[in-house]
Design a protein around this motif. Structure first.
Motif, mmCIF file in Angstrom:
data_model
loop_
_atom_site.group_PDB
_atom_site.id
_atom_site.type_symbol
_atom_site.label_atom_id
_atom_site.label_comp_id
_atom_site.label_asym_id
_atom_site.label_seq_id
_atom_site.Cartn_x
_atom_site.Cartn_y
_atom_site.Cartn_z
ATOM 1 N N HIS A 68 45.340 -14.071 12.271
ATOM 2 C CA HIS A 68 44.048 -13.663 11.433
ATOM 3 C C HIS A 68 43.977 -15.047 10.599
ATOM 4 N N PRO A 69 42.691 -15.339 10.093
ATOM 5 C CA PRO A 69 42.473 -16.644 9.465
ATOM 6 C C PRO A 69 43.586 -16.776 8.341
ATOM 7 N N SER A 70 44.115 -17.988 8.257
ATOM 8 C CA SER A 70 45.370 -18.271 7.438
ATOM 9 C C SER A 70 45.201 -19.658 6.718
ATOM 10 N N SER A 71 45.503 -19.862 5.482
ATOM 11 C CA SER A 71 45.480 -21.314 4.951
ATOM 12 C C SER A 71 46.804 -21.365 4.117
ATOM 13 N N PHE A 72 47.170 -22.484 4.124
ATOM 14 C CA PHE A 72 48.507 -23.017 3.542
ATOM 15 C C PHE A 72 48.526 -24.573 3.643
ATOM 16 N N SER A 73 49.406 -25.170 2.824
ATOM 17 C CA SER A 73 49.833 -26.750 3.023
ATOM 18 C C SER A 73 51.032 -26.913 3.195
ATOM 19 N N LEU A 101 51.614 -22.531 15.750
ATOM 20 C CA LEU A 101 51.920 -23.693 16.115
ATOM 21 C C LEU A 101 51.160 -24.578 16.738
ATOM 22 N N TRP A 102 50.724 -23.940 17.915
ATOM 23 C CA TRP A 102 49.723 -24.491 18.992
ATOM 24 C C TRP A 102 48.352 -24.689 18.563
ATOM 25 N N ALA A 103 47.923 -23.884 17.566
ATOM 26 C CA ALA A 103 46.652 -23.934 16.890
ATOM 27 C C ALA A 103 46.527 -25.160 15.944
ATOM 28 N N ILE A 104 47.474 -25.452 15.188
ATOM 29 C CA ILE A 104 47.535 -26.715 14.258
ATOM 30 C C ILE A 104 47.888 -27.857 15.139
ATOM 31 N N GLN A 105 48.573 -27.716 16.312
ATOM 32 C CA GLN A 105 48.802 -29.135 16.990
ATOM 33 C C GLN A 105 47.323 -29.571 17.532
ATOM 34 N N GLY A 106 46.768 -28.462 17.759
ATOM 35 C CA GLY A 106 45.362 -28.605 18.122
ATOM 36 C C GLY A 106 44.773 -28.422 19.660
ATOM 37 N N GLY A 149 38.548 -21.957 11.794
ATOM 38 C CA GLY A 149 39.274 -22.989 10.699
ATOM 39 C C GLY A 149 39.574 -24.243 11.413
ATOM 40 N N LYS A 150 40.355 -25.085 10.842
ATOM 41 C CA LYS A 150 40.898 -26.447 11.078
ATOM 42 C C LYS A 150 42.216 -26.559 10.344
ATOM 43 N N SER A 151 42.964 -27.560 10.979
ATOM 44 C CA SER A 151 44.186 -28.094 10.115
ATOM 45 C C SER A 151 43.925 -29.470 10.376
ATOM 46 N N LEU A 152 44.029 -29.998 8.889
ATOM 47 C CA LEU A 152 44.039 -31.399 8.612
ATOM 48 C C LEU A 152 45.225 -32.055 8.225
ATOM 49 N N SER A 209 43.396 -24.675 6.812
ATOM 50 C CA SER A 209 42.406 -23.919 6.140
ATOM 51 C C SER A 209 41.614 -22.829 7.024
ATOM 52 N N ASP A 210 41.906 -21.514 6.986
ATOM 53 C CA ASP A 210 41.195 -20.399 7.763
ATOM 54 C C ASP A 210 41.581 -20.594 9.095
ATOM 55 N N LEU A 211 42.628 -20.991 9.508
ATOM 56 C CA LEU A 211 42.860 -20.997 11.021
ATOM 57 C C LEU A 211 43.213 -19.755 11.542
ATOM 58 N N GLY A 212 42.449 -19.360 12.495
ATOM 59 C CA GLY A 212 42.596 -18.160 13.234
ATOM 60 C C GLY A 212 42.563 -18.079 14.573
ATOM 61 N N VAL A 213 43.208 -17.050 15.310
ATOM 62 C CA VAL A 213 43.315 -17.399 16.873
ATOM 63 C C VAL A 213 43.039 -15.983 17.554
ATOM 64 N N ASN A 214 42.108 -16.003 18.234
ATOM 65 C CA ASN A 214 41.966 -14.603 19.184
ATOM 66 C C ASN A 214 42.397 -14.752 20.606
ATOM 67 N N PHE A 215 42.917 -13.972 21.124
ATOM 68 C CA PHE A 215 43.134 -13.978 22.734
ATOM 69 C C PHE A 215 42.400 -12.638 23.466
ATOM 70 N N GLY A 216 41.663 -12.872 24.345
ATOM 71 C CA GLY A 216 41.059 -11.769 24.937
ATOM 72 C C GLY A 216 40.508 -10.784 23.904
#
Lengths: 531, 318
Positions: free
Chosen positions: A300-305, A326-331, A338-341, A287-294
């Motif tokens: 952009h914040p994304s949600s799915f299951s 993928l790396w953001a989901i893995q943690g 956002g977060k991945s549960l 849910s709302d997982l987003g990644v910024n580099f520099g």
């Protein structure tokens, strides 16, 4: 232009030659695709042309090679530099200079070209390869496709008449690969350069080349027209496989040619049942997982299951944010929001060892995870580390790849076997979620089919599998649903049969040919059981 | 945001000449003001001329190293105090005697006079100034441009250096990748992780070096023209003798006062060396694309370094 006469090549410490009594001839401007199963000696064949084999690889060569009528048997690579340009898989590993211009100049300097002529040659080659605007740019700032074009330019800037390329597109996405192959076709057909290219993704090249050179496992090498080369060859793209199975002759090489065969045949298709996610069995909730580099947004914040027993393919160009996701989901990867549960627990909150029990990620360079000296050691160490009963990992590995000699060195396994080993090591703790980053890179069709079977095995054991890839044909074999990323944004999330349907930008060869809902892979045409 | 004083305006070889001349002046000087001026000049030049390249970001490292050298000198001077007893003490610390039996009695701390502190400070600053002078050259001279203007005879050596420069960031990148991969297998970082990191990183590095070497060879690196064996042998002998001359001359100059003999030996060594390198370069067929010619600013730099060196040799900095 290139003539092999009674040419054989054998590595030391092997019983049989890898190339056996070659008699071949390539004419000026010929564009030839080099095919053969992994490990058959395609690379060796290409390297013999400029002497990298045997001078860099070891081994012995017998017989003669003639380049432009000149006997060059036994010559060293630098002696043949003005005749042959050589380009390998990873351009960034072959760069010597800082900037595009200096890189293009390097070969010219070594060959002693007069400085006045050098500038002309550089401008000419930059123009023909579309590098004119990039001349002063540092090499590190270029995209993969641009880097590969610089490598090609550097290889032929001194007017080399022969260009040899060893899987130049393996790290590129489809768009960059197509652009590169179009340029190579021009070089062959307009500039009359003899181009020899090894490539796994045959479908990209089959319609462009003049001939196909087949390197057989027994060491023999044959050359034939594209339409005849694949009559009984297993490692072919889906379209050719379909034509083989339905016995269409001569083999159609593109969709248009295949259409007339298809329209006159009356094959009953077996469309797949549309995928429905079982909402009660969600394993992974993003849910709302987003990644910024520099400061720049990679995702952009994304949600799915993703549910259990579901394979989700994440498709998109290089740099569209697939790996970051993928790396953001893995943690352990960067996350800005956002977060991945996974079953209610976010792996980012866990220590590395606990995370390993929930989710596993196979990175692009799977061999990075291997560090012991034999298969047996890797498997045993994994059991000990995971505190599971002996041979648990070995059992998992056998289910995925069959039994292999345990004394083999992990780095000597084929790319497909390495992947199976890494999967087994990663899954030993029973992680529910499996993330694969570009797993098909460098795999031939046979290995891809095996990987698809492995993924199906894991899926049926209840895992949720996410595969980031730009290989759509592979997606059609394994996926249940498809998430498309463009510049870090999720632009669609659909069941696979809709995502890859004919008329969409992601259509597979089979869906473009058959144009029926639910028919996207060869299994849907020939009625393999979908259970 | 182009910097009008950016380092690439000067030929990299000129930066090295300036750096060496500063180092020679610093080495021959015992004057705190001169040493301080050299240090300030180096820092000022680096700050105003440096670019964004990876090798240009090391000022902080040289400053730390310099500060370390100075403070070590001072600390040693105070701890291992040899009381001269001459002038009035500047700092009084309690004495600490230690009898080491056969080795005699050692004394730590005690009263330290101004002169000895000053001497230690001068020693430390001299070393720091040499470090910063060389650091300045290293920070401001683009090693790849320097490679382009190396004579053919030294090209192999220069290429090895350039490849090493290329390899360093790649090594760091694969190190990071492998460490991340280890975490994926649930392993923690630590000393025990070392073997798991070293093997994949080394494998990666060796693979890359081999593929780079293959690519260079395939593009013609290492081509030579034919030369007679006799000429090659002669050239080697002359190169060896000239290097020895140069080294002995330098030693004489540093060990004693620079005089006509030592200057003469250095000069003979240098002339022979230049000739040998030129003659050796003739066997390479290499040409150069856009070598950087010397511009007026370069001549100013060379003049400056010549002046500084002369000043040092004449003992003006003492």
């Amino acid at each position: 232009m290139i003539t092999f006469s009674d040419f054989s090549f054998q590595y030391s410490k092997t019983d049989s030659p890898v190339l056996r009594r070659l008699n071949l001839n390539y004419s000026p401007g010929e564009f030839s695709l080099i095919c053969g199963p992994t490990g058959s000696g395609k690379s060796t064949f290409l390297k013999t042309i400029n002497g990298l084999a045997p001078h860099f690889t070891g081994g012995t060569a017998r017989g003669r090679i003639l380049l432009a009528g000149q006997d060059v048997s036994g010559s060293l690579p630098h002696q043949l530099a003005e005749l042959v340009g050589y380009v390998n898989q990873q351009p960034e590993g072959s760069f010597v200079a800082d900037t595009v211009e200096d890189e293009l100049a390097y070969g010219l300097e070594q060959l002693g070209i007069a400085p006045a002529k050098m500038h002309e040659a550089i401008v000419a080659i930059a123009d023909s390869l579309g590098l004119a605007d990039l001349l002063t740019k540092p090499l590190g700032y270029l995209s993969g496709g641009q880097q590969q074009r610089v490598a090609i330019g550097a290889a032929i800037a001194a007017g080399q008449r022969i260009l040899v390329l060893d899987e130049p597109t393996s790290a590129l996405d489809s768009e960059a690969a197509e652009e590169l192959l179009r340029l190579l076709t021009q070089l062959a057909h307009e500039s009359r350069i003899t181009v020899l290219i090894a490539e796994h993704r045959i479908e990209r090249l089959i319609g462009l080349v003049d001939s196909v050179t087949m390197v057989h496992p027994d060491g023999s090498v044959t050359k034939s027209e594209p339409a005849k080369a694949f009559n009984d060859y297993r490692m072919v793209p889906p379209l050719v496989e379909l034509a083989q199975r339905l016995d269409w002759k001569p083999l159609p090489l593109d969709i248009e040619a295949a259409e007339s065969f298809w329209n006159s045949s009356r094959v009953a298709t077996n469309p797949r049942i549309p995928f429905r996610r079982d909402l009660t069995s969600t394993v992974l909730q993003v849910s709302d997982l987003g990644v910024n580099f520099g400061g720049e947004s990679a995702l952009h914040p994304s949600s799915f299951s993703v549910a259990e027993c579901e394979v989700l393919a994440i498709v998109g160009k290089n740099g569209s944010g697939k790996s970051s996701l993928l790396w953001a989901i893995q943690g352990s990867g960067m996350r800005t929001s956002g977060k991945s549960l996974i079953n209610g627990v976010d792996p980012a909150q866990l220590a590395a060892a606990d995370r390993f029990e929930q989710v596993c990620l196979v990175p692009q360079n799977a061999a990075d995870l291997l560090f012991l000296n034999s298969l047996a050691e890797e498997l045993e160490e994994s059991d000990r580390f995971a505190k599971v009963s002996a041979a648990t990992t070995a059992g998992l590995f056998a289910r995925l790849a069959g039994r292999l000699d345990p004394i083999r060195h992990p780095r000597d396994l084929s790319a497909g076997q390495q992947l199976a080993l890494v999967l087994a090591l990663q899954l030993v703790k029973g992680a529910r979620v499996l993330l694969l980053d570009e797993p098909t890179r460098g795999l031939d069709y046979e290995a891809k089919r095996q990987l698809a079977t492995q993924i199906a095995t894991l899926k049926s054991s209840g895992k949720a599998v996410l595969v980031a890839t730009h290989d759509l044909e592979f997606v059609s074999l394994v996926a249940d649903s498809v998430l498309e990323l463009v510049e870090g944004r999720v632009i669609s999330h659909l069941p696979v049969a809709e995502a890859l349907a004919s008329g969409t930008a992601l259509a597979t060869q089979i869906s473009s040919l058959v144009r029926q809902p639910g028919v996207i892979s060869i299994n849907d045409v020939l009625g393999v059981d979908h259970a | 945001m182009t910097n009008p004083f950016s380092a690439s305006k000067l030929h990299p070889a000129v930066w090295w000449m300036v750096g060496f001349s500063f180092a020679i002046l610093a080495g021959s000087s015992g004057n705190l003001i001169v040493l301080g001026a050299i240090l300030l000049a180096c820092v000022f030049v680096i700050l105003s001329c440096r670019e964004t390249a990876p090798w240009s970001q090391s000022l902080r490292f040289y400053l730390i190293l310099g500060a370390l050298v100075v403070s070590l000198r001072l600390v040693f001077r105070i701890v291992f105090n040899l009381e001269s007893g001459g002038s009035e003490p500047w700092l009084r610390l309690p004495k600490l005697g230690l009898n080491l039996g056969v080795l005699g009695e050692f004394q730590f701390f005690g009263a330290v006079d101004k002169a000895s502190i000053l001497a230690a400070l001068t020693d430390g600053l001299r070393l720091a100034a040499i470090i910063l002078s060389v650091g300045m050259a290293n920070t401001l001279a683009n090693p790849r441009k320097l490679l382009k203007s190396t004579p053919g005879a030294l090209f192999e050596v220069a290429t090895a250096i350039s490849v090493a420069i290329n390899l360093a960031p790649q090594l760091i990148e694969s190190l990071q990748r492998v460490r991340k991969a280890r975490m994926l297998r649930g392993r923690s970082d630590g000393l025990r992780a070392l073997s798991g990191i070293v093997i994949p990183v080394l494998e990666d590095t060796i693979d890359r070096s081999m593929s780079l070497a293959a690519s260079m060879d395939a593009r013609g690196f290492g081509r030579t023209a034919d030369q007679s064996a006799l000429r090659t042998t002669w050239l080697r002998a002359i190169s060896l003798v000239s290097v020895c001359c140069f080294a002995i001359g330098c030693y004489l100059m540093l060990a004693t006062k620079p005089d006509l003999l030592s200057l003469g030996v250095v000069a003979i060594g240098l002339v022979c060396l230049v000739w040998a390198v030129k003659a050796n370069s003739a066997k390479h067929l290499r040409t150069r694309y856009r070598p950087q010619p010397l511009c007026p600013a370069d001549y100013v730099g060379l003049l400056l370094s010549a002046l500084v060196t002369t000043a040092a040799l004449l003992g003006w900095g003492v």
